[in-house]
Scaffold this active site. Sequence first.
Site, short mmCIF file in Angstrom:
data_model
loop_
_atom_site.label_atom_id
_atom_site.label_comp_id
_atom_site.label_asym_id
_atom_site.label_seq_id
_atom_site.Cartn_x
_atom_site.Cartn_y
_atom_site.Cartn_z
N ASP A 1 11.99 -33.30 35.74
CA ASP A 1 13.29 -33.30 35.81
C ASP A 1 13.99 -34.47 36.56
O ASP A 1 13.04 -35.11 37.24
CB ASP A 1 13.90 -31.93 35.96
CG ASP A 1 15.14 -31.63 35.39
OD1 ASP A 1 15.61 -32.31 34.81
OD2 ASP A 1 15.58 -30.61 35.42
N ASP B 1 20.34 -29.80 27.53
CA ASP B 1 20.69 -28.33 28.19
C ASP B 1 21.47 -27.34 27.40
O ASP B 1 21.55 -26.36 27.42
CB ASP B 1 21.43 -28.62 29.72
CG ASP B 1 20.43 -28.72 30.61
OD1 ASP B 1 19.33 -28.98 30.28
OD2 ASP B 1 20.99 -29.11 31.75
C1 DGJ Z 1 18.23 -29.34 34.31
C2 DGJ Z 1 17.11 -29.08 32.94
O1 DGJ Z 1 17.63 -29.61 31.99
C3 DGJ Z 1 17.09 -27.53 32.84
O2 DGJ Z 1 16.19 -27.22 31.87
C4 DGJ Z 1 16.68 -26.91 34.05
O3 DGJ Z 1 15.33 -27.39 34.27
C5 DGJ Z 1 17.43 -27.41 35.40
N1 DGJ Z 1 17.50 -28.79 35.53
C6 DGJ Z 1 16.89 -26.96 36.70
O4 DGJ Z 1 17.48 -27.38 37.77
#
Ligand code: DGJ
Length: 766
Positions: free
Chosen positions: A506, A576
């Site tokens: 991430d 997201d």
């Molecule tokens: C952003 C990601 O896109 C989410 O799926 C998740 O992993 C969060 N970060 C966790 O902090």
Amino acid sequence: MMLETKTNMERHDHRQNIGTALLEMSKRVAMLLYIAFMGSLASVSAMGQANAASIVFDKQAQVFRIDAADMSYVLGINEKKQVQTLYWGKRLNATDTFSAAHSDPGLSAFDASINTTQQEFVAWGGGLYVEPDLKVTFPDGNRDLVLEYVSHSIEGNRLTLRLKDISREVYVDLQYEADGTTGILRRSAQVLNKTNAPFTIEQIASGTWNLPRGTDYRLRYLTGRWAGEWSLHEQMVQPGKTILESRRGSTGDQNNPWFAIDRNGANDQDSGDVWFGALGWSGSWQMSIEQDQLQQVRVTAGPNSFDFGYRLAPGEHLDSPDFYAGYSHDGIGGASRLLHRFEIGSILPHAPTPKLRPVLYNSWEATTFSVDEAGQEVLAEEAASIGVERFVIDDGWFGQRATDHAGLGDWYVNPTKFPHGLKPLIDKIHSLGMDFGLWVEPEMVNPDSDLYRKHPDWVLNFTGRPRTEGRNQLMLNLARPDVRAYVFQFLDKLLNENDIAFLKWDYNRNWSEPGWPAIAQEDQKKVYIDYTRNLYSILAELREKHPHVEIESCSGGGSRVDLGIMRFTDEVWPSDNTDAFDRLLMQDGFTYAYAPGVMTAWVTDSPTWVNQRVLTLEFRFLSSMQGALGIGANLNNWKPEDFATAKKMVAQYKQIRETVQRGSLYRLISPQKGSEQSVTESVSQDQQKAVVFAFLHSSEMLYPFPRVFLRGLKPDAMYKVETLDGKLSAGTPAVASGTFWMQHGIDVDMRGDFQDAALTLEATAP
Ligand code: DGJ
């Protein structure tokens, strides 16, 4: 100083092929041999090796011709020793020849020839006003650079042209590599300093793509923001310049480094000329689409020149990123199918046969940071019961990570949440028949962390200035060798100590205050190149050392998706926003540039946190089944009937996933422009199978769902149709020819709001 990794270079080396090598011959002999070669190509094709590219040099005319798949690309050295584009488009006949290139005379005293001649790579100097591919400043203050062709080499399907400044020992190697399967060309430029003093590169592009003169071009590009990525935009190419870019240190989702240009009015989804391309670079980037005063259109891309500066010492070289571009005669649909095929065949890890994506479970939306051994074990049992193949622990498992305020940088297992480490949970997951994945965010640090307390100098910063936080975190300066070593070492240790099959990598903020105070002032802007280069090299080294580990590129959603990172990552997280209806539009936009097989899509809870929209579980599944299926719902809240539906649909997905992930995508009804419906079809590579997904936003005034005309089937084969969900209209035959399904079409019986249907077609005989 290479941006290329060894692995990728090796891959390029593999792509040598039969169709090259009429090197340095007279025009007549070359032509005769070429025609003979084309003849022999036909028999080679019959032997099943149709994927040859050829590069032919006509020495007398000084013309290079590249043929690959359905594309020809022709360039010539003109009388000024400039490298001039002569043709880019549909494949020409073997007998077509080109006479020597001649520079354009120029428009007037205001627009000298250098501006109006369509050049492949032009430096800033000699009165240039259009977007340069290269701009430098020498230590004596001279900023003029004029490049001339010096020599070339052809090796397999790769052409290299060497250019040199008219007086200084500055060389540029232009590289072209043709993909025989898709006709996509990879271009890059390498700048070499053979002078005896350093100079600074202020702008470097991979090259310029020139289109035939015209005023009816339409540009498509992708824009977005967090939770709203992958919007497709169209605009006419007008006189002047459109700049797509990121100044954020990474790819960004405000613009994605992809473009497609077609001829407005003459095109539909699957017919007409389209020129398209994508830059493989995960740092700040720019792409300029420019129509000049002579209505010539040129596309130039590379690292962003804003705040850029790369000091090149004597003997050093700097490589641009790869810029890939292709041509399709089959509309924008054909263009995306070529790109998908190229990504699968040449870009992704394990290309040309990247591994199929497993069905995964991730509890981020269900538990956020509240992960612990007991809770994850329960979810793992539930996930296994519906056929999930990979269980992933997301954020919250490490350091003092209870919220997003602390812990990033401290990559030890949190002893309260996992008192026995990760091993018991991993063993449990394995015993349930799944493999194990783990979330990491290696490039970041919270100020509230042991790492930051120990190394406050490791973050991007300008001395004495504030450090802007995003999500309470700062950016580690990965360009620093010590930071690079730390990041590699902690990841390597994690992978050595735990049986991890998958990393979700991430990256949850963009750069600010991009200073690198530890090194000489004149080298500090190297951060823009060295950061991304180190990111790639960590990924490459990890993959080499842990070849079974798969990686997902995630950036708070889809903010780091490009052909650069995709060379090292098996899949990407597009957004997201997991609202299954919103996703239809985003997934449609995504697939203009990137293959559905890399697009992770989770089934999450309803109502969704995003829009509070209520959607059936079937709708949510079918929306996610258009990509790499994952599940992110809180399984603790599911009823027995939800588990039963999910089990059935996961099993269905496993049956169709090869077609979805590796097949050819046809957009039958686009969800763009406020459409009430959305229909896609994926056809397996052997055309034996197809799967169709249909969605309806809302019925209005008794209108039936539009008839769906399939594409890409074998006209004479007989296909049996079956529904995965939803209903076909009464009277639909169970078996009919490909011609029938494509010409007569198929009626789906759908009424109401947020309705769905999915069907499969399978050839009844091979
Ligand atoms: C952003 C990601 O896109 C989410 O799926 C998740 O992993 C969060 N970060 C966790 O902090």
